[in-house]
Structure formats: C-alpha cells, structure tokens
Design an enzyme around this catalytic site. Structure first.
Site, PDB file in Angstrom:
ATOM      1  N   CYS A  84      46.080 -57.806  23.622  1.00  0.00           N
ATOM      2  CA  CYS A  84      46.268 -59.032  23.021  1.00  0.00           C
ATOM      3  C   CYS A  84      45.091 -59.901  22.675  1.00  0.00           C
ATOM      4  O   CYS A  84      44.111 -59.829  23.501  1.00  0.00           O
ATOM      5  CB  CYS A  84      47.230 -60.127  24.012  1.00  0.00           C
ATOM      6  SG  CYS A  84      47.293 -61.578  23.332  1.00  0.00           S
ATOM      7  N   TRP A 127      56.114 -58.459  27.495  1.00  0.00           N
ATOM      8  CA  TRP A 127      55.135 -57.543  28.572  1.00  0.00           C
ATOM      9  C   TRP A 127      55.659 -57.254  29.696  1.00  0.00           C
ATOM     10  O   TRP A 127      56.292 -58.028  30.392  1.00  0.00           O
ATOM     11  CB  TRP A 127      53.851 -58.711  28.673  1.00  0.00           C
ATOM     12  CG  TRP A 127      52.945 -58.884  27.377  1.00  0.00           C
ATOM     13  CD1 TRP A 127      53.282 -60.588  26.845  1.00  0.00           C
ATOM     14  CD2 TRP A 127      52.244 -58.270  26.502  1.00  0.00           C
ATOM     15  NE1 TRP A 127      52.586 -60.313  25.487  1.00  0.00           N
ATOM     16  CE2 TRP A 127      51.844 -59.171  25.558  1.00  0.00           C
ATOM     17  CE3 TRP A 127      51.944 -57.075  26.739  1.00  0.00           C
ATOM     18  CZ2 TRP A 127      50.953 -58.790  24.468  1.00  0.00           C
ATOM     19  CZ3 TRP A 127      50.963 -56.448  25.532  1.00  0.00           C
ATOM     20  CH2 TRP A 127      50.502 -57.320  24.649  1.00  0.00           C
ATOM     21  N   THR A 180      54.154 -65.592  26.815  1.00  0.00           N
ATOM     22  CA  THR A 180      52.734 -65.134  26.370  1.00  0.00           C
ATOM     23  C   THR A 180      51.784 -64.716  27.432  1.00  0.00           C
ATOM     24  O   THR A 180      51.722 -65.324  28.468  1.00  0.00           O
ATOM     25  CB  THR A 180      52.288 -65.869  25.207  1.00  0.00           C
ATOM     26  OG1 THR A 180      52.116 -67.357  25.604  1.00  0.00           O
ATOM     27  CG2 THR A 180      53.349 -66.119  24.019  1.00  0.00           C
ATOM     28  N   VAL A 181      50.688 -64.064  27.101  1.00  0.00           N
ATOM     29  CA  VAL A 181      49.553 -63.896  27.751  1.00  0.00           C
ATOM     30  C   VAL A 181      48.339 -64.501  26.817  1.00  0.00           C
ATOM     31  O   VAL A 181      48.465 -64.332  25.477  1.00  0.00           O
ATOM     32  CB  VAL A 181      49.081 -62.474  28.317  1.00  0.00           C
ATOM     33  CG1 VAL A 181      50.249 -62.079  29.187  1.00  0.00           C
ATOM     34  CG2 VAL A 181      49.123 -61.507  26.855  1.00  0.00           C
ATOM     35  N   GLU A 196      47.141 -71.354  27.139  1.00  0.00           N
ATOM     36  CA  GLU A 196      46.556 -71.696  25.553  1.00  0.00           C
ATOM     37  C   GLU A 196      45.061 -71.050  25.738  1.00  0.00           C
ATOM     38  O   GLU A 196      44.349 -71.676  26.433  1.00  0.00           O
ATOM     39  CB  GLU A 196      46.329 -73.063  25.569  1.00  0.00           C
ATOM     40  CG  GLU A 196      45.632 -73.361  24.220  1.00  0.00           C
ATOM     41  CD  GLU A 196      45.865 -72.891  23.026  1.00  0.00           C
ATOM     42  OE1 GLU A 196      44.745 -72.146  22.448  1.00  0.00           O
ATOM     43  OE2 GLU A 196      46.821 -72.631  22.493  1.00  0.00           O
ATOM     44  N   SER A 197      45.028 -69.848  24.964  1.00  0.00           N
ATOM     45  CA  SER A 197      43.623 -69.379  25.241  1.00  0.00           C
ATOM     46  C   SER A 197      42.330 -70.073  24.645  1.00  0.00           C
ATOM     47  O   SER A 197      41.297 -69.956  25.504  1.00  0.00           O
ATOM     48  CB  SER A 197      43.706 -67.776  24.376  1.00  0.00           C
ATOM     49  OG  SER A 197      43.891 -68.160  23.095  1.00  0.00           O
ATOM     50  N   TYR A 244      48.340 -61.981  11.503  1.00  0.00           N
ATOM     51  CA  TYR A 244      49.646 -62.111  11.734  1.00  0.00           C
ATOM     52  C   TYR A 244      50.562 -62.736  10.607  1.00  0.00           C
ATOM     53  O   TYR A 244      51.693 -62.418  10.552  1.00  0.00           O
ATOM     54  CB  TYR A 244      49.836 -62.776  13.075  1.00  0.00           C
ATOM     55  CG  TYR A 244      49.387 -62.421  14.003  1.00  0.00           C
ATOM     56  CD1 TYR A 244      50.177 -61.555  15.238  1.00  0.00           C
ATOM     57  CD2 TYR A 244      47.966 -62.470  14.702  1.00  0.00           C
ATOM     58  CE1 TYR A 244      49.769 -60.992  16.121  1.00  0.00           C
ATOM     59  CE2 TYR A 244      47.667 -61.822  15.717  1.00  0.00           C
ATOM     60  CZ  TYR A 244      48.395 -60.891  16.573  1.00  0.00           C
ATOM     61  OH  TYR A 244      47.937 -60.461  17.828  1.00  0.00           O
TER      62      TYR A 244
END
Length: 401
Positions: A84, A127, A180-181, A196-197, A244
């Site tokens: 990811c 995942w 999500t990750v 939130e990355s 995406y």
C-alpha cells in the site's frame, strides 16, 4: 489511507488534540449505525469516476499537557502493508526518523481475502494477517495462485489475534466500514489513533523527537511549509490519487479526464525535478515521501494495471534519478518490497485480473540500485525569482473538469 493532503499547522494540531480529548470526557452519545463493509472499489461517482472518501479516524499524538494521546515509547503500533503506498509513507518516515525501536509494526499479507467467509451475504475482501502453518490460498473467487499463507516478513496480529484488518476496526468500535492501512494504534488505550497517512507521517516527524534516533531531521521545516502545501495540492489529486482515478474508473470519459490530469502533472514533475533537487525546494521533505511511493509503483504496476502507460518513470531521466536518490537514502530501500507490491495489485481484484497473473515487469527496482546524478543540482529554495521551475512548482493548478 489518506484524505485532505494539506499540511496541518502545529497550532491546529494542538487544538484538534485538545478538542477531541475534551469531547471524550463528555457524556456518552449514541453511536451511529454501523456502515456496510466496503473498499475503495465501491467508491464511484454517477459518471463512472473514482471518488475516494476521507479517512474516518483523525486523532493526534500530541505532547501538550492533557492531550489524550501522548508520545511515549512502545505505546503505539503501526499496522501496514508493503504493497500500500499510503502505508509505505509511514514506513519510510518511521525509518528516516529512527523510530523503529519506539513504534512497533506489523505488516499484513499482500493478497486480499474474504474477511467473513461464514456469511454468504458479506462479500467484503481486504487485508489479512499472516497465518503461520496455514494452507495455501487463491484469490477471492478461488482462482490464481496458490499463494502462501505467510511470508517471513509478515506476522500474525500481536494484539487481538485478529485474522484481518477488518477485525481490528471492529474491535475498537468502528462504524465507517472501510478497513484501510496504515493504522496508528494505541496499545495503552486499545484504540485507533489515526488511519490518515498524511497526518500519521506528520506525527512521526514532529511528536516523537525526544525518542527518535534522528531528532534533528525535520521533514516539515517551517520555511518550506508553504511550498509543500502548494505542491501537495496538485500532486495528490493528479499523481497519488490520479493513478487510482485512471485505474478504478468505470467510464471512458472519466478515464480520459484522469489520464489527461496525470500526464500533464507527470510532465510538470519531470520539468521541476530536472533543475531542482527535491519537489519543494533544496531539502527532502514529507512531500517527497508522498511523491516517491507513487513513482516507485508506477512502471511495475500503474502503467500496466491502472492503464497509466502514457508515461513511465524509466523514460523520464529526472524522475528516475530522483527516485534513485530517495531509494538509496539510509533506511528507505529496506521498506521496499516489490514482490508484495505486485502480488497485491495483480492478485487482489479478480474483476481486473481474473486469474491473478503477475506480469514479469521491467525490473524497475534494479534501475534504482544504480547511482543517481542529483549531486550536481545547485541547492536553491522555492521563491527564488530567477528559477522558473520554482515558480511552476508552486503556481496554482488549473481546476480539474
């Protein structure tokens, strides 16, 4: 996962942390109904365009007195996937800051699986954690592979014994239904801090310095924040999320708009980085972390799988050498697992690749192991009126149609 990629100021972070902490102390409220489990593949506009939703867990680690989530050694855990790009941001920032002994990590398996096999009405796929000694698996419709149930670098969940990332979210009472990750998890309070990355990497950069091996490395310097915000504002929609938008859209018109936006921004990047060392100026920043993880996957995955083949990094001299420099920074290449990157994308979405055949590819990572030519670029900062590329980098992007 990510949402709005704009920089959050230190004062805003403190205000958010304080308000969220105080809200938790108020009387309990009725939780909203739980949403149906979904993935990004379900996020489509009426016109067939891909519409990514914002991340739901948006708390902050903050050292201010009274903050709920204080920076502490061995309190926090990262759930990530090598595959990811959003999670890869967190892995790189953790490595560059020297937080490996401060924040633990678990890497999930690359190939998505059904997360509720016992429920025929629940078709969610996502995942999974490694299952040591488990049986080989196929893709979510029973084809392809077989794939191993674990790799040496992937481990079972150490906290809940969870089978899937979905289990982690449900253990902490998630109601959004998008699993999500990366996840920044608080082992002390047994809850998710953030998924939130773009905000997790800001926390890793600034909030753990008294514990970091490299506290003097600032990936979000005050004098470059305006330039970072400006480049992030067009790189996210057109490059990071742009691939995406190309790959997941469901109409030709949506694809044409997305690929036009991507190729224009790709060429813009090539022009900027042909005369400037890093994307926001003379120093490596979080904006470079955000950009690198997409460029790393571009030739091997996005150009093929997401139909982004109008451009390639290998045929773009400035971008290729920029990637070489970043890849060879101490700690970065150790976060790259191209095998799991390719296996995830090509084997997790049978609607796009029914038999989960993984293309051999051009061997892009080998190109990154060659020396770069960036040392000759003169150091200079955004704002120099004599540098055209600086002006181009921070000029407002034309609105997307």
């Amino acid at each position: 996962m990510r949402a709005n990629n704009l920089l959050v100021t230190a004062s805003t972070r403190l205000l958010l942390a304080r308000s969220r902490h105080l809200s938790m102390r108020k009387a309990s409220v009725t939780m909203p109904p739980k949403a149906k489990a979904r993935t990004g593949l379900d996020e489509m506009g009426d016109d067939g365009s891909f519409k990514r939703s914002d991340s739901a867990w948006r708390n902050w680690v903050c050292s201010e007195k009274g903050a709920k989530f204080q920076p502490e050694e061995d309190r926090y855990h990262l759930y990530v996937a090598y595959a990811c790009p959003w999670a890869h941001r967190a892995l790189i920032t953790r490595a560059l800051k020297g937080l490996e002994d401060v924040i633990s990590v678990t890497v999930v398996m690359p190939v998505w699986q059904r997360t509720r096999l016992g429920d025929p009405d629940d078709r969610h796929c996502g995942w999974m954690f490694a299952e040591e000694g488990g049986q080989p698996i196929k893709n979510t419709i029973g084809l392809g592979g077989p794939f191993p149930s674990h790799y040496p670098e992937n481990e079972p969940d150490p906290h809940f014994g969870a089978k899937s990332v979905r289990d982690i979210y449900e253990k902490v009472g998630d109601t959004e239904g998008k699993y999500t990750v990366p996840i920044l998890y608080d082992k002390k309070l047994k809850t998710i801090v953030s998924n939130e990355s773009s905000e997790i990497i800001q926390m890793l950069n600034s909030e753990f310095n008294y514990l970091a091996a490299h506290p003097d490395l600032d990936l979000e310097p005050e004098d470059l924040k305006p330039a970072m915000e400006k480049v992030d504002k067009w790189i996210y929609p057109n490059i990071n999320n742009g691939v995406y938008r190309c790959g997941f859209c469901r109409s030709q018109a949506a694809y044409e708009q997305a690929i036009d936006d991507l190729t224009a921004s790709f060429d813009r990047l090539e022009g900027i980085l042909s005369s400037r060392r890093f994307i926001a100026g003379d120093r490596f920043t979080l904006s470079d972390v955000r950009l690198f993880v997409t460029l790393l996957r571009f030739d091997e995955v996005y150009a093929v799988y997401f139909k982004c083949n109008a451009r390639s990094v290998a045929n773009s001299p400035a971008l290729l050498n920029y990637c070489r420099e970043v890849y060879n920074m101490p700690g970065v290449k150790e976060t790259v697992n191209m095998h799991q990157i390719k296996q995830h994308y090509y084997c997790s979405h049978p609607d796009y690749n029914r038999w989960s055949i993984v293309p051999r590819g051009p061997g892009f990572e080998k190109l990154l192991q060659e020396p770069h030519n960036r040392d000759g670029l003169k150091k200079r900062r955004v704002g120099d009126p004599n540098i055209v590329s600086d002006q181009e980098a921070t000029a407002p992007e034309k609105p997307m149609a």
